[in-house]
Motif scaffolding. Structure first.
Motif, PDB file in Angstrom:
ATOM      1  N   ALA A  93       0.830  -1.209   0.000  1.00  0.00           N
ATOM      2  CA  ALA A  93       0.000   0.000   0.000  1.00  0.00           C
ATOM      3  C   ALA A  93       0.858   1.251   0.000  1.00  0.00           C
ATOM      4  O   ALA A  93       0.548   2.240  -0.674  1.00  0.00           O
ATOM      5  CB  ALA A  93      -0.949  -0.002   1.201  1.00  0.00           C
ATOM      6  N   ALA A  94       1.962   1.233   0.761  1.00  0.00           N
ATOM      7  CA  ALA A  94       2.857   2.390   0.822  1.00  0.00           C
ATOM      8  C   ALA A  94       3.434   2.698  -0.558  1.00  0.00           C
ATOM      9  O   ALA A  94       3.521   3.872  -0.961  1.00  0.00           O
ATOM     10  CB  ALA A  94       3.983   2.135   1.818  1.00  0.00           C
ATOM     11  N   ARG A  95       3.824   1.665  -1.291  1.00  0.00           N
ATOM     12  CA  ARG A  95       4.386   1.888  -2.632  1.00  0.00           C
ATOM     13  C   ARG A  95       3.326   2.442  -3.581  1.00  0.00           C
ATOM     14  O   ARG A  95       3.611   3.334  -4.390  1.00  0.00           O
ATOM     15  CB  ARG A  95       4.971   0.590  -3.180  1.00  0.00           C
ATOM     16  N   ILE A  96       2.102   1.935  -3.490  1.00  0.00           N
ATOM     17  CA  ILE A  96       1.026   2.403  -4.373  1.00  0.00           C
ATOM     18  C   ILE A  96       0.738   3.885  -4.141  1.00  0.00           C
ATOM     19  O   ILE A  96       0.562   4.656  -5.092  1.00  0.00           O
ATOM     20  CB  ILE A  96      -0.256   1.572  -4.158  1.00  0.00           C
ATOM     21  N   TYR A  97       0.700   4.305  -2.875  1.00  0.00           N
ATOM     22  CA  TYR A  97       0.319   5.677  -2.543  1.00  0.00           C
ATOM     23  C   TYR A  97       1.512   6.607  -2.346  1.00  0.00           C
ATOM     24  O   TYR A  97       1.330   7.767  -1.991  1.00  0.00           O
ATOM     25  CB  TYR A  97      -0.579   5.684  -1.306  1.00  0.00           C
ATOM     26  N   GLY A  98       2.716   6.098  -2.585  1.00  0.00           N
ATOM     27  CA  GLY A  98       3.894   6.959  -2.594  1.00  0.00           C
ATOM     28  C   GLY A  98       4.306   7.492  -1.249  1.00  0.00           C
ATOM     29  O   GLY A  98       4.775   8.624  -1.145  1.00  0.00           O
ATOM     30  N   VAL A  99       4.134   6.686  -0.175  1.00  0.00           N
ATOM     31  CA  VAL A  99       4.575   7.110   1.154  1.00  0.00           C
ATOM     32  C   VAL A  99       5.721   6.211   1.606  1.00  0.00           C
ATOM     33  O   VAL A  99       5.956   5.135   1.043  1.00  0.00           O
ATOM     34  CB  VAL A  99       3.415   7.068   2.176  1.00  0.00           C
ATOM     35  N   ASP A 100       6.437   6.644   2.622  1.00  0.00           N
ATOM     36  CA  ASP A 100       7.579   5.898   3.133  1.00  0.00           C
ATOM     37  C   ASP A 100       7.119   4.563   3.725  1.00  0.00           C
ATOM     38  O   ASP A 100       6.319   4.534   4.665  1.00  0.00           O
ATOM     39  CB  ASP A 100       8.290   6.726   4.198  1.00  0.00           C
ATOM     40  N   SER A 101       7.604   3.463   3.174  1.00  0.00           N
ATOM     41  CA  SER A 101       7.110   2.153   3.589  1.00  0.00           C
ATOM     42  C   SER A 101       7.543   1.790   5.006  1.00  0.00           C
ATOM     43  O   SER A 101       6.759   1.206   5.766  1.00  0.00           O
ATOM     44  CB  SER A 101       7.567   1.071   2.598  1.00  0.00           C
ATOM     45  N   ASP A 102       8.776   2.143   5.400  1.00  0.00           N
ATOM     46  CA  ASP A 102       9.226   1.837   6.755  1.00  0.00           C
ATOM     47  C   ASP A 102       8.407   2.600   7.793  1.00  0.00           C
ATOM     48  O   ASP A 102       8.028   2.044   8.834  1.00  0.00           O
ATOM     49  CB  ASP A 102      10.709   2.184   6.915  1.00  0.00           C
ATOM     50  N   ALA A 103       8.125   3.861   7.502  1.00  0.00           N
ATOM     51  CA  ALA A 103       7.339   4.674   8.438  1.00  0.00           C
ATOM     52  C   ALA A 103       5.920   4.127   8.567  1.00  0.00           C
ATOM     53  O   ALA A 103       5.368   4.058   9.678  1.00  0.00           O
ATOM     54  CB  ALA A 103       7.312   6.127   7.977  1.00  0.00           C
ATOM     55  N   LEU A 104       5.323   3.723   7.446  1.00  0.00           N
ATOM     56  CA  LEU A 104       3.960   3.187   7.502  1.00  0.00           C
ATOM     57  C   LEU A 104       3.940   1.854   8.232  1.00  0.00           C
ATOM     58  O   LEU A 104       3.025   1.593   9.026  1.00  0.00           O
ATOM     59  CB  LEU A 104       3.377   3.037   6.099  1.00  0.00           C
ATOM     60  N   VAL A 105       4.932   1.007   8.000  1.00  0.00           N
ATOM     61  CA  VAL A 105       5.006  -0.274   8.707  1.00  0.00           C
ATOM     62  C   VAL A 105       5.114  -0.039  10.208  1.00  0.00           C
ATOM     63  O   VAL A 105       4.420  -0.689  11.008  1.00  0.00           O
ATOM     64  CB  VAL A 105       6.191  -1.108   8.195  1.00  0.00           C
ATOM     65  N   ASP A 106       5.974   0.882  10.626  1.00  0.00           N
ATOM     66  CA  ASP A 106       6.130   1.175  12.056  1.00  0.00           C
ATOM     67  C   ASP A 106       4.813   1.641  12.661  1.00  0.00           C
ATOM     68  O   ASP A 106       4.433   1.229  13.771  1.00  0.00           O
ATOM     69  CB  ASP A 106       7.213   2.236  12.271  1.00  0.00           C
ATOM     70  N   PHE A 107       4.115   2.520  11.935  1.00  0.00           N
ATOM     71  CA  PHE A 107       2.840   3.029  12.452  1.00  0.00           C
ATOM     72  C   PHE A 107       1.807   1.912  12.567  1.00  0.00           C
ATOM     73  O   PHE A 107       1.161   1.736  13.604  1.00  0.00           O
ATOM     74  CB  PHE A 107       2.304   4.143  11.558  1.00  0.00           C
ATOM     75  N   VAL A 108       1.616   1.159  11.476  1.00  0.00           N
ATOM     76  CA  VAL A 108       0.570   0.132  11.449  1.00  0.00           C
ATOM     77  C   VAL A 108       0.859  -0.969  12.459  1.00  0.00           C
ATOM     78  O   VAL A 108      -0.056  -1.465  13.135  1.00  0.00           O
ATOM     79  CB  VAL A 108       0.421  -0.452  10.029  1.00  0.00           C
ATOM     80  N   GLN A 109       2.117  -1.349  12.591  1.00  0.00           N
ATOM     81  CA  GLN A 109       2.467  -2.399  13.538  1.00  0.00           C
ATOM     82  C   GLN A 109       2.088  -2.008  14.960  1.00  0.00           C
ATOM     83  O   GLN A 109       1.555  -2.828  15.720  1.00  0.00           O
ATOM     84  CB  GLN A 109       3.957  -2.695  13.451  1.00  0.00           C
ATOM     85  N   GLY A 110       2.329  -0.757  15.322  1.00  0.00           N
ATOM     86  CA  GLY A 110       1.950  -0.302  16.654  1.00  0.00           C
ATOM     87  C   GLY A 110       0.464  -0.063  16.797  1.00  0.00           C
ATOM     88  O   GLY A 110      -0.126  -0.353  17.840  1.00  0.00           O
ATOM     89  N   PHE A 111      -0.160   0.441  15.728  1.00  0.00           N
ATOM     90  CA  PHE A 111      -1.566   0.826  15.812  1.00  0.00           C
ATOM     91  C   PHE A 111      -2.491  -0.389  15.829  1.00  0.00           C
ATOM     92  O   PHE A 111      -3.423  -0.466  16.621  1.00  0.00           O
ATOM     93  CB  PHE A 111      -1.932   1.726  14.633  1.00  0.00           C
TER      94      PHE A 111
END
Length: 220
Positions: A93-111
């Motif tokens: 999803a991060a690649r599709i929407y052009g956001v930082d994948s590591d940052a999104l993974v960190d957020f989603v993993q905690g959330f």
């Protein structure tokens, strides 16, 4: 801004039944940056409308155009790949929407609070786990408009409160279309409203006017 131009959508309960019209030749503009509560009776087509705006379902006729980015309906897990892990789905999803994948993974993993399941195939998840993953992915990406379909009902009390807090923070800088049957919740989150009934969609600049219009037939 989201614009509906002569949009018509219906469905058949069975192959031989007459179509039920959810939207019939609807033309309407939803302003950018506004949080809009979407009201309507069960089966009126609220979720289908969100799916059309999010690009998951096509109108039978007419078209929907938009300026700015629009989320998929929050909590919608149909786009998750079952053989991929939660982390892999998040990076995709991060690649599709052009956001930082590591940052999104960190957020989603905690959330999402999935623990070790975050690195397990999504096909092994319960429905609630899928919903938490999908919500975390969507709230972790800064969209211009969020589509929210009763998602704050997912999870326990603490998770629902966390979801609401993150959504409120996003809405300080973005618009939304929010489906919720609780009038108090809509008053807290929305400034404007829409009522979908009998194939007609009506926009109200004030959420209280939308709630009154929706509740009037019920009171009568």
């Amino acid at each position: 801004m989201i614009r509906l131009d002569s949009v018509t959508k219906g469905f058949r309960a069975t192959a031989h039944s007459a179509p039920q019209m959810l939207l019939q030749n609807v033309s309407l503009t939803i302003p950018a940056g506004v949080s809009v509560g979407l009201l309507g009776s069960n089966g009126a087509g609220k979720s289908t409308l969100l799916d059309m705006i999010g690009g998951l379902v096509l109108p039978d006729r007419g078209r929907i155009t938009q300026s700015g980015s629009v989320s998929w309906p929050m909590g919608f897990s149909g786009s998750l790949h079952g053989d991929m892990t939660g982390q892999q789905n998040t990076r995709f999803a991060a690649r599709i929407y052009g956001v930082d994948s590591d940052a999104l993974v960190d957020f989603v993993q905690g959330f999402a609070e999935l623990g070790p399941h975050f690195n397990a195939p999504v096909r092994s998840y319960s429905a609630g786990m899928r919903a938490r993953l999908a919500f975390g992915m969507s709230i972790g990406i800064p969209f211009d408009t969020y589509l929210v379909d009763e998602i704050t009902a997912v999870g326990d009390t603490n998770f629902r409160q966390k979801s609401r807090s993150h959504l409120e923070a996003r809405l300080e800088r973005a618009g939304a279309i929010i489906v919720n049957h609780a009038a108090a919740e809509l008053r807290n989150l929305c400034t404007a409203g829409m009522v979908l009934e009998g194939g007609t969609l009506t926009y109200f600049d004030q959420i209280d006017d939308a709630i009154a219009a929706y509740e009037a037939p019920i009171a009568a």
